[in-house]
Design an enzyme around this catalytic site. Structure first.
Site, mmCIF file in Angstrom:
data_model
loop_
_atom_site.group_PDB
_atom_site.id
_atom_site.type_symbol
_atom_site.label_atom_id
_atom_site.label_comp_id
_atom_site.label_asym_id
_atom_site.label_seq_id
_atom_site.Cartn_x
_atom_site.Cartn_y
_atom_site.Cartn_z
ATOM 1 N N ASP A 65 0.808 -1.062 0.152
ATOM 2 C CA ASP A 65 0.139 -0.011 0.076
ATOM 3 C C ASP A 65 0.903 1.256 0.144
ATOM 4 O OD1 ASP A 65 -2.482 1.705 0.853
ATOM 5 O OD2 ASP A 65 -3.208 -0.083 0.617
ATOM 6 N N ASP A 66 0.484 2.220 0.552
ATOM 7 C CA ASP A 66 0.995 3.652 0.658
ATOM 8 C C ASP A 66 2.630 3.439 1.144
ATOM 9 O OD1 ASP A 66 1.419 6.342 -0.080
ATOM 10 O OD2 ASP A 66 -0.461 6.925 1.185
ATOM 11 N N LYS A 73 -3.815 -0.642 -6.840
ATOM 12 C CA LYS A 73 -4.756 0.061 -6.144
ATOM 13 C C LYS A 73 -4.676 1.684 -6.297
ATOM 14 C CE LYS A 73 -6.238 0.944 -1.287
ATOM 15 N NZ LYS A 73 -6.002 0.709 0.331
ATOM 16 N N ASP A 99 -5.941 5.179 -5.537
ATOM 17 C CA ASP A 99 -6.601 5.759 -4.226
ATOM 18 C C ASP A 99 -6.979 7.364 -4.601
ATOM 19 O OD1 ASP A 99 -7.868 6.150 -1.972
ATOM 20 O OD2 ASP A 99 -6.439 5.304 -0.747
ATOM 21 N N GLY A 134 -16.894 4.565 -3.438
ATOM 22 C CA GLY A 134 -18.051 4.321 -3.752
ATOM 23 C C GLY A 134 -18.900 5.745 -4.411
ATOM 24 N N ARG A 153 -13.882 0.301 -4.697
ATOM 25 C CA ARG A 153 -14.330 0.066 -3.171
ATOM 26 C C ARG A 153 -15.762 0.742 -3.273
ATOM 27 N NH1 ARG A 153 -10.395 1.271 0.561
ATOM 28 N NH2 ARG A 153 -12.169 2.477 1.889
ATOM 29 N N ASP A 212 -13.096 3.730 4.286
ATOM 30 C CA ASP A 212 -12.326 2.755 5.088
ATOM 31 C C ASP A 212 -13.001 1.937 6.357
ATOM 32 O OD1 ASP A 212 -10.297 3.583 3.412
ATOM 33 O OD2 ASP A 212 -9.284 4.587 5.022
#
Length: 674
Positions: A318-319, A403, A405, A464, A481, A485
């Site tokens: 991830d990040d 992913k 974001d 969403g 998503r 979160d």
């Protein structure tokens, strides 16, 4: 007569004094606050969530309960309290983050008081609630419209006026005792995992046969198409398919206890991720402390734990693999891009290609993270203005998953790349048409990923917005998503689960709704802890995410897997529901009190049914509404967690005894009897 009146008056006065003397003040901070559930941190007595004096809009309070949304504390009053008073608000320690919450008080299932939405800086809001005759009181803090970011909430000066009792009991109705349902895998070979696999022509092929059973084990295959080869010792299939088509490969696993066979349908065409991705993501355990070494150790643990033998495949970074804009950690300092504009990896990672090769050599795949904005959520370099270069870098390094974001893109969606975005996701949109603004950055990266000479699963992480499930697939997306979160709290899991029905009709092979990661095992960066979800809640969580055909991404520390967590992750019959080739997502077909019944149609004509109890009392009933499940005739009923047939039921005349613990689940498979 005067004497009688005096005696009467004195009696009344004495009785009044006795009554008044029997009244007691019980402060909330005197109770056992550890029974509270909350979104982050631990319940704090007389302090804010960060352990500081409680301050609301500049005013300091010496007593109270510091918590974090979503939060709930249940107190058993049993009719022995008269009033509850408090001053509520968001703590000043979150200045600059603009959180939003609502305080709610429920009594015996009814709402007694609400604060209305509160924001950082609002003056403490007083509440005074009559709780006479209330048996069970719930003090709740719910998140506002912005997710539960920095929702540090205070119940200040909180106290009860009781009718004589000097203490009250807090209560958590959900059992905290773990129990294991998944039977141990047999010593004989058993081939698990997906029954269908998608690949594009010319893309590198990597598939590991997931098989349990005693080792050593050898693998073989019949009808292997030209261009693919199988390592008989590891079960890893590699190579390339250049011609579109469907290939049915007969897989075989053999040890000294027996042989197992299973068909794998390989579809070489335009679509990948024909079943939901399964793997691990670094964020929920390492966050900004992730490193190449930790990623390698997670991959090693995937092998050592045996999870690879159940179909777990992806190791996703991830990040914080990039350099950071203002970090004091020298390992995160440096140029964001080289002179040609290519993204620069930070000192913790150095070179991504060897890391990807390491993971691939284990038979696993590897994923990465970025943002369409100039910065990621954590403040590292994003892809804004360099989308093509980044997609090419990911492919050159050998990555299999991205992913992507939203984060800072909300601050630059009008084209101004110089604005300073927040460090937490900005859910605003600028630049005209909302739908086009939402789609634009994902379309751009989707096109560049599709041009690469390898398959890269594309995960749209934008929470969403704009009903992404309706259009994500048209942008080459594979999953998206549907929610903010997740946190390891019941309210977070419950709220996400109950909001999934609207997206369910849009799920199909290659297009998956993603309600975020699994919050089981040891989670929490900076404060690693066992998931706050109770055992029954964890069974419900994994069951529903399997019914939802959701990507299954483990968020815990892979080197700290205990027996209970492994039991949740290695039940092949539960995993098979998630990985069913039909690709249907379950939807709620019936509500009975606090119990919801979810049905997922399966490729073989059977159906998986989750009897999910969202209430705090056991659900106990005789179930007869089989038509709502879409089944008829005589059905075999199998308990998937226990992996055993429990009964046959005639749907026309019979009934099924259903007993579901509070916040628990029964996960059954109904198959028409022959």
């Amino acid at each position: 007569m005067k004497t009688k009146k005096l005696i009467f008056s004195m009696t009344i006065l004495m009785l009044t004094c006795v009554i008044e003397a029997s009244a007691q003040t019980v402060w909330l901070d005197e109770l056992n606050l550890s029974n509270a559930t909350q979104g982050n941190g631990v319940p704090m007595k007389n302090k804010s969530l960060d352990g500081k004096p409680m301050r609301i809009a500049g005013k300091t309070f010496s007593r109270g309960f510091g918590t974090h949304a979503e939060s709930m504390l249940t107190i058993l009053l049993n009719g022995k309290a008269k009033t509850f008073t408090a001053n509520v608000g968001l703590d000043d320690e979150v200045n600059g983050h603009n959180p939003e919450v609502e305080f709610v008080i429920n009594g015996d299932g009814k709402t007694l008081w609400k604060s209305g939405l509160m924001h950082q800086g609002d003056t403490a809001r007083p509440c005074k609630v009559s709780v006479e005759n209330i048996k069970k009181l719930e003090l709740m803090v719910t998140e506002g419209t912005d997710g539960n970011y920095y929702d540090h909430a205070d119940w200040a000066d909180a106290k009860f006026e009781t009718t004589g009792v000097t203490s009250l009991e807090t209560y958590n109705p959900i059992s905290n005792v773990p129990y294991i349902l998944t039977p141990a895998a047999p010593a004989t070979p058993r081939i698990n995992g997906a029954r269908v696999f998608g690949v594009r022509p010319g893309s590198p092929f990597l598939f590991t046969i997931a098989a349990t059973g005693d080792r050593p084990m050898t693998f073989s295959a019949k009808n292997m198409p030209k261009g693919l080869k199988l390592d008989s010792h590891t079960g890893i299939i590699t190579g390339k398919l250049n011609k579109k088509g469907t290939y049915v490969i007969r897989l075989c696993a053999k040890n000294n206890k027996g042989t197992a066979e299973k068909d794998l349908r390989v579809i070489c065409g335009d679509h990948i991720a024909l079943t939901p991705p399964m793997g691990w993501n670094s964020w929920n355990c390492f966050a900004g402390e992730v490193s190449a070494d930790k990623v390698k150790r997670a991959a090693d643990a995937m092998i050592k734990s045996g999870l690879i033998n159940h179909g777990w495949t992806y190791i996703n970074i991830d990040d914080f693999w990039q350099n950071h804009r203002d970090s004091k950690d020298k390992n995160l300092q440096g140029e964001f891009r080289d002179k040609d504009g290519k993204i620069v990896v930070n000192a913790r990672f150095v070179d991504m290609k060897p890391l990807a090769d390491y993971v691939h050599n284990l038979g696993l795949k590897i994923g990465l993270y970025s943002s369409p904005g100039p910065w990621t959520c954590g403040g590292c370099a994003g892809s804004f203005g360099h989308e093509k270069q980044d997609a090419e870098s990911y492919a050159k390094w050998g990555f299999d998953y991205l992913k992507y974001d939203w984060c800072s893109y909300g601050e630059v969606s009008d084209g101004d790349s110089q604005k300073d975005p927040n460090k937490v996701p900005s859910f605003s949109m600028k630049g005209g048409n909302e739908l086009e603004t939402a789609m634009k950055p994902y379309r751009l990266m989707g096109e560049y990923l599709r041009q690469q000479p390898r398959d890269i699963v594309y995960s749209l992480c934008q929470y969403g917005m704009s009903d992404v499930w309706k259009w994500g697939g048209s942008l080459n997306g594979n999953c998206w998503r549907t929610t903010h979160d997740i946190t390891d709290t019941w309210k977070s899991v419950e709220n996400i689960a109950l909001a999934q029905d609207k997206a369910a009709p849009y799920a199909k092979p290659g297009n998956w709704n993603d309600p975020d990661m699994l919050v089981i095992g040891t989670v929490g960066w900076g404060n690693p802890h066992q998931s706050k979800l109770k055992p029954d809640e964890q069974y419900l969580h994994v069951s529903l995410w399997s019914l939802f055909a959701s990507p299954l991404l483990i968020g815990c520390d892979m080197e700290k897997l205990d027996a209970f967590t492994l039991n949740l992750l290695t039940n092949d019959e539960v995993i098979a529901i998630n990985q069913d080739p039909l690709g249907k997502e379950a939807a709620c077909v019936q509500t009975i009190g606090k119990m919801r019944v979810y049905v997922k149609q399966l490729e073989d004509g059977s159906c998986a049914v989750g009897f999910c109890n969202f209430g705090i009392d056991e659900a106990n009933l005789s179930y007869k509404d089989f038509s709502k499940l879409g089944i008829s005739g005589v059905q075999n009923v199998r308990d998937l967690w226990r992996q055993k047939n429990i009964t046959k039921v005639n749907t026309a005349t019979g009934a099924l005894s259903i007993k579901v613990p509070a916040h628990g689940v029964l996960l059954y498979k109904f198959t028409k009897a022959k």
